[in-house]
Design an enzyme around this catalytic site. Structure first.
Site, PDB file in Angstrom:
ATOM      1  N   ARG A 275       0.867  -1.046   0.045  1.00  0.00           N
ATOM      2  CA  ARG A 275       0.128  -0.003   0.164  1.00  0.00           C
ATOM      3  C   ARG A 275       0.936   1.187   0.035  1.00  0.00           C
ATOM      4  O   ARG A 275       0.521   2.128  -0.783  1.00  0.00           O
ATOM      5  CB  ARG A 275      -0.849   0.045   1.178  1.00  0.00           C
ATOM      6  CG  ARG A 275      -2.408  -0.611   1.050  1.00  0.00           C
ATOM      7  CD  ARG A 275      -2.554  -1.017   2.598  1.00  0.00           C
ATOM      8  NE  ARG A 275      -1.967  -2.215   2.884  1.00  0.00           N
ATOM      9  CZ  ARG A 275      -1.858  -3.421   2.558  1.00  0.00           C
ATOM     10  NH1 ARG A 275      -3.043  -3.810   1.718  1.00  0.00           N
ATOM     11  NH2 ARG A 275      -1.149  -4.284   2.699  1.00  0.00           N
ATOM     12  N   THR A 276       1.601   1.417   1.041  1.00  0.00           N
ATOM     13  CA  THR A 276       2.523   2.508   0.978  1.00  0.00           C
ATOM     14  C   THR A 276       3.471   2.817  -0.240  1.00  0.00           C
ATOM     15  O   THR A 276       3.330   3.998  -0.826  1.00  0.00           O
ATOM     16  CB  THR A 276       3.381   2.447   2.265  1.00  0.00           C
ATOM     17  OG1 THR A 276       2.994   2.064   3.341  1.00  0.00           O
ATOM     18  CG2 THR A 276       4.113   3.806   2.600  1.00  0.00           C
TER      19      THR A 276
ATOM     20  N   ARG B  98      11.448   3.672   3.112  1.00  0.00           N
ATOM     21  CA  ARG B  98      11.075   2.682   4.095  1.00  0.00           C
ATOM     22  C   ARG B  98      12.431   1.878   4.274  1.00  0.00           C
ATOM     23  O   ARG B  98      12.914   1.549   3.176  1.00  0.00           O
ATOM     24  CB  ARG B  98      10.052   1.816   3.613  1.00  0.00           C
ATOM     25  CG  ARG B  98       9.582   0.784   4.529  1.00  0.00           C
ATOM     26  CD  ARG B  98       8.437  -0.146   4.110  1.00  0.00           C
ATOM     27  NE  ARG B  98       7.316   0.841   4.677  1.00  0.00           N
ATOM     28  CZ  ARG B  98       6.155   0.188   4.639  1.00  0.00           C
ATOM     29  NH1 ARG B  98       5.961  -0.895   4.383  1.00  0.00           N
ATOM     30  NH2 ARG B  98       5.287   0.927   5.217  1.00  0.00           N
TER      31      ARG B  98
ATOM     32  N   LYS C  57      26.174  -3.852  -1.909  1.00  0.00           N
ATOM     33  CA  LYS C  57      27.528  -4.025  -2.408  1.00  0.00           C
ATOM     34  C   LYS C  57      28.395  -3.232  -1.374  1.00  0.00           C
ATOM     35  O   LYS C  57      29.450  -3.009  -1.213  1.00  0.00           O
ATOM     36  CB  LYS C  57      27.781  -3.283  -3.818  1.00  0.00           C
ATOM     37  CG  LYS C  57      27.002  -3.821  -4.800  1.00  0.00           C
ATOM     38  CD  LYS C  57      27.324  -3.006  -6.200  1.00  0.00           C
ATOM     39  CE  LYS C  57      26.551  -3.511  -7.240  1.00  0.00           C
ATOM     40  NZ  LYS C  57      26.761  -2.608  -8.504  1.00  0.00           N
TER      41      LYS C  57
ATOM     42  N   HIS D  81       5.963   6.062  11.438  1.00  0.00           N
ATOM     43  CA  HIS D  81       5.207   5.948  10.004  1.00  0.00           C
ATOM     44  C   HIS D  81       4.195   7.013  10.078  1.00  0.00           C
ATOM     45  O   HIS D  81       2.965   6.712  10.081  1.00  0.00           O
ATOM     46  CB  HIS D  81       4.496   4.301   9.848  1.00  0.00           C
ATOM     47  CG  HIS D  81       4.198   4.139   8.528  1.00  0.00           C
ATOM     48  ND1 HIS D  81       4.138   4.778   7.358  1.00  0.00           N
ATOM     49  CD2 HIS D  81       3.713   2.862   8.196  1.00  0.00           C
ATOM     50  CE1 HIS D  81       3.757   4.333   6.412  1.00  0.00           C
ATOM     51  NE2 HIS D  81       3.521   2.978   6.726  1.00  0.00           N
TER      52      HIS D  81
HETATM   53  C1  NCD Z   1       2.227  -0.969   8.110  1.00  0.00           C
HETATM   54  C2  NCD Z   1       3.594  -0.748   8.266  1.00  0.00           C
HETATM   55  O1  NCD Z   1       4.255  -1.201   7.354  1.00  0.00           O
HETATM   56  O2  NCD Z   1       4.018  -0.572   9.337  1.00  0.00           O
HETATM   57  N1  NCD Z   1       1.497  -1.303   7.099  1.00  0.00           N
HETATM   58  C3  NCD Z   1       1.372  -0.044   6.191  1.00  0.00           C
HETATM   59  O3  NCD Z   1       2.193   0.552   5.968  1.00  0.00           O
HETATM   60  N2  NCD Z   1       0.022   0.034   5.797  1.00  0.00           N
HETATM   61  C4  NCD Z   1       1.507  -2.089   9.287  1.00  0.00           C
HETATM   62  C5  NCD Z   1       2.047  -3.271   9.246  1.00  0.00           C
HETATM   63  O4  NCD Z   1       2.966  -3.580   8.525  1.00  0.00           O
HETATM   64  O5  NCD Z   1       1.515  -4.161  10.047  1.00  0.00           O
END
Ligand code: NCD
Length: 311
Positions: free
Chosen positions: A57-58, A107, A86, A135
């Site tokens: 999703r993100t 991320r 590397k 997040h």
């Molecule tokens: C979350 C995350 O990556 O922290 N997912 C997201 O970004 N929608 C929650 C999760 O992974 O449980």
């Protein structure tokens, strides 16, 4: 609409005014999308999408957001396919990215890594999840969803369920909720309780909160924020096995609720949320995921200091 930040790294950086601006900006973006007028607002801009940890999703909503604004996306997924495998440092990687893109979203499994990334560059950097840390963009879309579903955040009783220890979306949302007059109910096994640093902050800010292991506490909540037990964060496999089935929310359980409890979940879900909840009108988690695009469009505009037109 003033957005006084270059980067988005931590929920702490958002004042109440900043939060309101993101929500207003997102509402404007929704209107622009509806009128087919968003395309071209970031014409010529390039987003570097750097995902060194799993994401659906993100990553896709950030990339969709940039595409819907008429910008372009360059991307790298996983350490395996980037020069970090590397031996390149994140700092050096970011120095390159700065020359290639106008804005970066990252991320990374290590807490604090987005701050290191941001320190290397003069382009905006957005934290899309740094290990068990923060997040913030997920928390902003969670907040937007609460507004859309409940019309206001003030006065709500919000229950958090599941892995409060490792769940970074919870960490960020709880920090943002301190700006609103809400009651927070923390529901988890003792071993997955919200870390003390966050509880200390809630006490310091005079936010009303309770802690319990009893899932029935959700029956008095206006919003239930359900989360996955974060398997990948456990050092001890046996500990995960012991805790993984702590709670399962299903339709029969929710019918006991004394309020129309709105169900949120950042997704992905595994055992903690049954699919028989999906067609309940209060199940808002797929709408929540959908809002991610508009929220991230607003954030890209704000970080790039572009005015979001009101129509
Ligand atoms: C979350 C995350 O990556 O922290 N997912 C997201 O970004 N929608 C929650 C999760 O992974 O449980």
């Amino acid at each position: 609409m003033d957005f006084p930040h270059l980067h988005i790294l931590d929920a702490d950086q958002f004042s109440r005014v900043d939060l309101e601006n993101v929500l207003t900006g997102t509402a404007r973006i929704e209107k622009l999308l509806g009128a087919n007028k968003a395309f071209g607002l970031l014409d010529g801009k390039i987003l570097a999408s750097l995902f060194f940890e799993s994401s659906t999703r993100t990553r896709l909503s950030f990339e969709t957001a940039m595409n819907r604004l008429g910008g372009r996306v360059i991307t790298t997924v996983g350490f395996q396919f980037s020069s970090i495998s590397k031996g390149e440092t994140l700092y050096d990687t970011m120095k390159m990215i700065e020359a290639y893109a106008d804005i970066a979203v990252i991320r990374h499994p290590v807490e604090g890594s987005s701050r290191i990334a941001a320190g290397a560059v003069s382009i905006p950097v957005i934290n899309a999840g740094d290990g068990i840390g923060q997040h913030p963009t997920q928390a902003l879309l969670d907040l937007y969803t609460i507004f859309k579903e409940k019309n206001a955040v003030e006065g709500l009783r919000i229950g958090f369920v599941g892995d409060l220890k490792y769940g970074r979306t919870i960490h960020s949302l709880i920090k943002m909720l301190r700006h609103y007059n809400v009651e927070i109910v923390l529901i988890s096994p003792v071993d997955l309780a919200l870390p003390e640093s966050y509880r200390k902050e809630l006490r310091r800010e005079n936010v009303k909160f309770e802690e319990t292991e009893d899932i029935k506490a959700l029956w008095d909540c206006d919003v239930a924020y359900i989360t996955r037990i974060q398997e990948e964060r456990f050092a001890d496999r046996a500990e995960f096995e012991r805790l993984k089935d702590s709670y399962t929310i299903n339709r029969a359980f929710l019918l006991g609720s004394r309020k129309p409890t709105t169900i949120l979940h950042p997704l992905p879900r595994v055992a903690e949320l049954s699919t028989d909840v999906d067609d309940m009108p209060t199940a808002a988690y797929f709408r929540q995921a959908a809002y991610g695009v508009a929220v991230r469009m607003a954030l890209l505009m704000l970080c790039l200091k572009q005015e979001i037109p009101a129509i």
